[in-house]
Design a protein around this motif. Sequence first.
Motif, mmCIF file in Angstrom:
data_model
loop_
_atom_site.group_PDB
_atom_site.id
_atom_site.type_symbol
_atom_site.label_atom_id
_atom_site.label_comp_id
_atom_site.label_asym_id
_atom_site.label_seq_id
_atom_site.Cartn_x
_atom_site.Cartn_y
_atom_site.Cartn_z
ATOM 1 N N GLU A 36 0.756 -1.127 -0.032
ATOM 2 C CA GLU A 36 0.025 -0.002 0.013
ATOM 3 C C GLU A 36 0.877 1.134 0.084
ATOM 4 N N LYS A 58 -6.427 11.569 7.690
ATOM 5 C CA LYS A 58 -7.173 10.661 6.734
ATOM 6 C C LYS A 58 -6.446 10.406 5.505
ATOM 7 N N TRP A 61 -5.035 6.282 -0.169
ATOM 8 C CA TRP A 61 -3.908 5.052 -0.890
ATOM 9 C C TRP A 61 -4.223 5.052 -2.147
ATOM 10 N N HIS A 64 -7.036 2.848 -4.346
ATOM 11 C CA HIS A 64 -8.249 2.874 -3.832
ATOM 12 C C HIS A 64 -8.751 4.240 -4.123
ATOM 13 N N GLU A 67 -13.382 7.165 -1.198
ATOM 14 C CA GLU A 67 -14.497 6.491 -0.247
ATOM 15 C C GLU A 67 -13.811 5.520 0.674
ATOM 16 N N GLU A 68 -12.569 4.938 0.159
ATOM 17 C CA GLU A 68 -11.962 3.794 0.949
ATOM 18 C C GLU A 68 -10.729 4.579 1.902
ATOM 19 N N ALA A 69 -10.578 5.824 1.951
ATOM 20 C CA ALA A 69 -9.440 6.375 2.805
ATOM 21 C C ALA A 69 -9.651 6.080 4.063
ATOM 22 N N SER A 70 -8.568 6.048 4.829
ATOM 23 C CA SER A 70 -8.584 5.465 6.047
ATOM 24 C C SER A 70 -8.064 6.264 7.196
ATOM 25 N N TRP A 71 -8.410 6.383 8.478
ATOM 26 C CA TRP A 71 -7.882 7.108 9.208
ATOM 27 C C TRP A 71 -6.800 6.731 10.328
ATOM 28 N N GLU A 72 -5.531 7.281 10.116
ATOM 29 C CA GLU A 72 -4.158 6.542 10.675
ATOM 30 C C GLU A 72 -3.700 7.684 11.798
#
Length: 85
Positions: A36, A58, A61, A64, A67-72
């Motif tokens: 990733e 947020k 990636w 992707h 809508e598939e972004a992620s909180w890190e």
Amino acid sequence: MYDVFHVSMLRRYRSDPSHVVPVEEVELRPDLSYEEEPIQILERDVKVLQKKSVPLVKVLWRNHGSEEASWEPEEAMRQQYPHLF
């Protein structure tokens, strides 16, 4: 029993050369996994816990959609991907 309304809404697809789906190649490892890679930070936030606050980002990636972004955790992202900051 099928609902007549829903069944009547289905239609056969008719081929159209203008319908093109873009393909992006992904390099797979022998175990069929891939690396990733973050490409952009979309938002920042702070998660407040009982005794501390955790800064989050947020992340969008590669390969992707948004809508598939992620909180890190921001600190982990800063250490691993400093070029994003």
